[in-house]
Design a protein around this motif. Structure first.
Motif, short mmCIF file in Angstrom:
data_model
loop_
_atom_site.label_atom_id
_atom_site.label_comp_id
_atom_site.label_asym_id
_atom_site.label_seq_id
_atom_site.Cartn_x
_atom_site.Cartn_y
_atom_site.Cartn_z
N LEU A 1 0.91 -1.15 -0.06
CA LEU A 1 -0.07 0.21 -0.02
C LEU A 1 0.89 1.25 0.03
O LEU A 1 0.62 2.04 -0.63
CB LEU A 1 -0.92 -0.07 1.27
CG LEU A 1 -1.60 1.15 1.49
CD1 LEU A 1 -2.76 1.61 0.34
CD2 LEU A 1 -2.43 1.16 2.75
N ASP A 2 1.97 1.19 0.91
CA ASP A 2 2.64 2.51 0.81
C ASP A 2 3.31 2.67 -0.41
O ASP A 2 3.54 3.97 -0.90
CB ASP A 2 3.82 2.36 2.16
CG ASP A 2 3.31 2.12 3.26
OD1 ASP A 2 1.95 2.43 3.53
OD2 ASP A 2 4.10 1.51 4.25
N LYS B 1 0.89 4.22 -2.91
CA LYS B 1 0.38 5.59 -2.62
C LYS B 1 1.46 6.55 -2.99
O LYS B 1 1.13 7.39 -3.61
CB LYS B 1 0.12 5.53 -1.28
CG LYS B 1 -1.03 4.86 -0.56
CD LYS B 1 -1.15 4.94 0.93
CE LYS B 1 -1.33 6.13 1.59
NZ LYS B 1 -1.47 5.89 3.11
N ALA C 1 -3.37 9.57 -1.79
CA ALA C 1 -3.32 9.51 -0.19
C ALA C 1 -4.19 8.57 0.23
O ALA C 1 -3.82 8.25 1.44
CB ALA C 1 -4.17 11.13 0.15
N HIS C 2 -5.21 7.93 -0.28
CA HIS C 2 -6.01 6.89 0.22
C HIS C 2 -6.78 6.24 -0.74
O HIS C 2 -6.99 6.72 -2.05
CB HIS C 2 -7.20 7.68 1.18
CG HIS C 2 -7.94 6.69 1.74
ND1 HIS C 2 -7.81 5.86 2.82
CD2 HIS C 2 -9.43 6.46 1.26
CE1 HIS C 2 -8.84 5.20 3.15
NE2 HIS C 2 -9.75 5.36 2.23
N TYR C 3 -6.81 4.86 -0.47
CA TYR C 3 -7.74 3.71 -1.30
C TYR C 3 -8.52 3.45 -0.47
O TYR C 3 -8.48 3.18 0.40
CB TYR C 3 -6.53 2.45 -1.62
CG TYR C 3 -5.54 2.97 -2.63
CD1 TYR C 3 -5.78 2.65 -4.13
CD2 TYR C 3 -4.33 3.31 -2.19
CE1 TYR C 3 -4.75 2.66 -4.97
CE2 TYR C 3 -3.29 3.61 -3.44
CZ TYR C 3 -3.45 3.39 -4.47
OH TYR C 3 -2.56 3.54 -5.45
N ASP D 1 -7.60 -1.38 -2.04
CA ASP D 1 -6.29 -1.43 -1.53
C ASP D 1 -5.41 -2.54 -2.08
O ASP D 1 -5.55 -3.80 -1.87
CB ASP D 1 -6.48 -1.91 0.01
CG ASP D 1 -5.07 -1.59 0.99
OD1 ASP D 1 -4.20 -2.72 0.53
OD2 ASP D 1 -4.84 -1.13 2.02
N ARG E 1 -1.21 -1.62 8.13
CA ARG E 1 -1.25 -0.16 8.44
C ARG E 1 -2.46 0.07 9.45
O ARG E 1 -2.42 1.13 9.97
CB ARG E 1 -1.09 0.73 7.44
CG ARG E 1 0.12 0.34 6.46
CD ARG E 1 1.31 0.73 7.34
NE ARG E 1 2.51 0.61 6.44
CZ ARG E 1 3.30 -0.25 6.73
NH1 ARG E 1 3.37 -1.30 7.75
NH2 ARG E 1 4.53 -0.46 6.08
N SER E 2 -3.36 -0.66 9.44
CA SER E 2 -4.86 -0.37 10.00
C SER E 2 -5.55 -1.58 10.10
O SER E 2 -5.34 -2.58 9.66
CB SER E 2 -5.40 0.46 9.03
OG SER E 2 -5.82 -0.04 7.91
N GLU F 1 -8.69 -1.97 9.49
CA GLU F 1 -9.42 -2.21 8.38
C GLU F 1 -8.72 -3.19 7.47
O GLU F 1 -9.56 -4.04 6.73
CB GLU F 1 -9.92 -0.93 7.61
CG GLU F 1 -10.46 -0.07 8.08
CD GLU F 1 -10.24 0.75 9.45
OE1 GLU F 1 -8.84 0.91 9.77
OE2 GLU F 1 -10.96 0.98 10.26
N GLN F 2 -7.37 -2.81 6.99
CA GLN F 2 -6.40 -4.06 6.34
C GLN F 2 -6.72 -5.35 7.20
O GLN F 2 -6.76 -6.37 6.27
CB GLN F 2 -5.15 -3.66 6.31
CG GLN F 2 -4.96 -2.55 5.23
CD GLN F 2 -3.56 -2.13 5.01
OE1 GLN F 2 -2.76 -2.21 6.01
NE2 GLN F 2 -3.01 -1.62 3.74
#
Length: 327
Positions: A184-185, A188, A194-196, A201, A229-230, A232-233
């Motif tokens: 992801l990083d 990005k 900035a966001h997916y 993702d 990273r979160s 959510e992932q």
């Protein structure tokens, strides 16, 4: 009372602590745990682990090591000692990483893996509780092939795409650790995004593709999503064989109350339409080299782990020099 997100997730996914922090592992009580050179270095800086460092020094001295070889042996001993401490807190396995500087040397990787296992056996740890962690280079995967044939279980790390996953499947490795957050990083930064949305993702989608490929083709290798990273992932991969998660995200999952549906299962292969492929060295290296994300992250990950070990080397060298001055 609704179950926490973590409790629901644990019903269909094995949760692994991605940490060398003994206090965090004691609190979280995961089934398995993973470590890497960065985590070992962080653990070595904690005051609670200074006795382990001194014990490692003492053992390396008894074995006759000197100068740089003394520090390198002390690192291996300390790494295993931390693994032993972790195993006293969990019921499952701990992953212990081979020196990343050996990532392109098959024979040296095999030899180092056996050295680490011999240390564990000296401390009374059964071989089946250890996963030898190796970078997913071609040479590393071939080392794992040899080790697995001898009954030594391996965790192939720094894995960023299907080419590496296919080669690991062909080698019969026990477990792979495809990275989510680092993918992801990279996207990005590369795409200036900035966001997916989680359903787009790229790290999550990569692990889903690998999981579905393995289940479609009956590959026994376990898939352990890593580098999150979160939460959510993490939850987007609910149902993956294993997920290794840092303590701060585990704490967030334990404090979150929300429904957690199972999104991956061995039967959820409707979109898995990739043919099974036995990949050779040339095609493997071509695929990885032509995938800019995978090639950059693989080499960057190896370089990062080498740097972390060098930092640990300097930390221990300073510690032993200080001890000699005080003696």
């Amino acid at each position: 009372m609704k179950q926490t997100a973590l409790a629901q997730l644990q019903q269909f996914t094995t949760i692994v602590a991605d940490s060398g922090d003994l206090n965090a592992i004691a609190t979280l009580r995961p089934l398995d745990a993973t470590t890497n050179p960065s985590l070992i270095t962080a653990a070595a800086m904690q005051a609670d682990n200074q006795t382990l460092i001194q014990d490692a020094f003492a053992q390396a001295r008894r074995e006759g090591y000197q100068e740089d070889a003394f520090i390198e042996r002390s690192i291996d001993i300390l790494t295993v000692k931390l693994g032993v401490e972790i195993l006293q807190l969990i019921d499952g396995r701990v992953s212990t990483e081979v020196d990343a500087a050996l990532s392109y040397d098959t024979n040296a990787t095999i030899a180092k893996a056996k050295e680490l296992l011999a240390l564990y056996q000296d401390y009374g740890i059964a071989q089946d509780r250890i996963l030898i962690k190796i970078a997913s280079t071609w040479e590393g995967i071939q080392a794992a092939r040899v080790l697995e044939a001898e009954g030594i279980h391996c965790n192939l790390t720094l894995l960023f795409g299907l080419a590496q996953a296919r080669a690991c499947a062909d080698a019969g490795v026990t477990l792979i650790s495809p990275f989510v957050g680092r993918i992801l990083d990279w996207y990005k930064k590369a795409e200036g995004v900035a966001h997916y949305p989680i359903e787009q993702d790229p790290g999550v989608l990569s692990v889903k593709q690998i999981y579905q490929y393995y289940k479609q083709h009956g590959v026994k290798t376990e898939v352990m999503g890593a580098s999150f990273r979160s939460i959510e992932q993490v939850l987007a991969l609910a149902g993956c064989d294993l997920l290794t998660v840092a303590p701060n995200l585990l704490e967030q999952l334990a404090a979150t109350e929300r429904d957690v549906p199972r999104l991956l299962s061995p039967q959820s292969n409707a979109t898995a339409d990739l043919d099974a492929v036995v990949i050779d060295e040339l095609s493997f290296k071509n695929e990885v080299q032509h995938d800019l994300m995978a090639s950059q992250l693989l080499q960057g990950g190896i370089d990062g782990f080498i740097k972390a070990r060098q930092q640990l080397h300097q930390l221990l060298a300073n510690a032993t020099a200080h001890a000699e001055i005080m003696a």
